[in-house]
Scaffold this motif. Structure first.
Motif: not given
Length: 280
Positions: A151-155
């Motif tokens: 999830a942390s890789t999403l904008s």
């Protein structure tokens, strides 16, 4: 008579000497999409937290909050079945409230936990039907290709769309969106508001969304409730809020709340009313 999705009666909340909500009363019909406007400190987030049962009103003061005909709290005391009531209420926060190290799919499946035994959540052994529901929710908001990313890789905009997907998997009848676009760029803000409007229009979910940006209220919410210093100062059609009326309601706070938006107030159209997992 239309069924009420949210009903608040003489709600009062104090934090020490500061009164955050002053005898607030309001109601939303099932299927409405309503903007909750107000400058910082007006009581918007506090109100939403009382509707979801995360805050309790002042004891010793007659008040009541109900959702879909069920009492969430009365006179500062939470209902005994408040957890069951919360299963029908999804809150979307400004900071997304996703677990960044987990895949998007796992975050979205958190919406199904109220239907599943605890051991399934701990072992991440989700039924096939729940996996399918989560994938469909991600597809609805256009980020199904991100399902197995952390999830942390999403904008920011993608993370907020994942939060909307979680609400869909939850099966919420009411969505409380607490400044969901405050941290987003304009394009992402519009996409998130479009998705909330779509969920409201096509699925009949009641949406109460707090906003700073008045232009988004005009574009997406036929009705607006305005708060100032913990009191309801306007409750009516959004299109009836002229620039002069907004300044009358908010005074010196108007510049904060409506910066760069006044030229849009009379032109915005309103929408029609209305692999860490195992399948078992």
């Amino acid at each position: 008579m239309d069924e009420l999705a949210i009903e608040v009666h003489t709600l009062r909340k104090s934090f020490g000497p500061h009164v955050a909500l002053r005898d607030v009363s309001l109601s939303l019909r099932r299927g409405e999409m309503v903007a909750l406007l107000g400058a910082s400190g007006s009581g918007k987030s506090t109100l939403l937290r009382h509707v979801s049962g995360l805050h309790r009103a002042d004891a010793g003061h007659a008040s009541q909050v109900s959702v879909m005909g069920r009492v969430v709290q009365r006179d500062g005391e939470l209902a005994g079945d408040v957890r069951a009531i919360r299963s029908g209420v999804a809150t979307i926060f400004q900071q997304f409230n996703l677990v960044g190290r987990l895949p998007v799919m796992v975050n979205v499946l958190a919406g199904a936990l109220h239907r599943l035994p605890m051991w399934r959540a701990l072992l991440r052994r989700f039924p096939r039907v729940e996996l399918q529901r989560a994938f469909e929710a991600l597809s609805r908001v256009g980020i199904e290709r991100c399902a197995w990313q952390r999830a942390s890789t999403l904008s920011g905009g993608q993370q907020q769309r994942a939060a909307i997907s979680r609400a869909l998997v939850q099966g919420a009848q009411v969505i409380l969106a607490d400044e969901p676009i405050a941290s987003l760029d304009p394009a992402s803000s519009r996409r998130v508001m479009e998705l909330l409007a779509e969920v409201n229009r096509e699925l009949g979910v009641t949406v109460l969304v707090s906003l700073h940006q008045v232009e988004f209220a005009f574009a997406f919410c036929p009705r607006t409730i305005a708060l100032r210093a913990g009191e309801v100062v306007y409750d009516g059609p959004t299109r009836a809020l002229s620039g002069a009326r907004l300044h009358e309601l908010y005074g010196s706070q108007a510049e904060e709340l409506f910066a760069d938006a006044e030229d849009k107030l009379d032109s915005q159209p309103l929408p029609p009313s209305s692999h860490a997992l195992q399948v078992a």
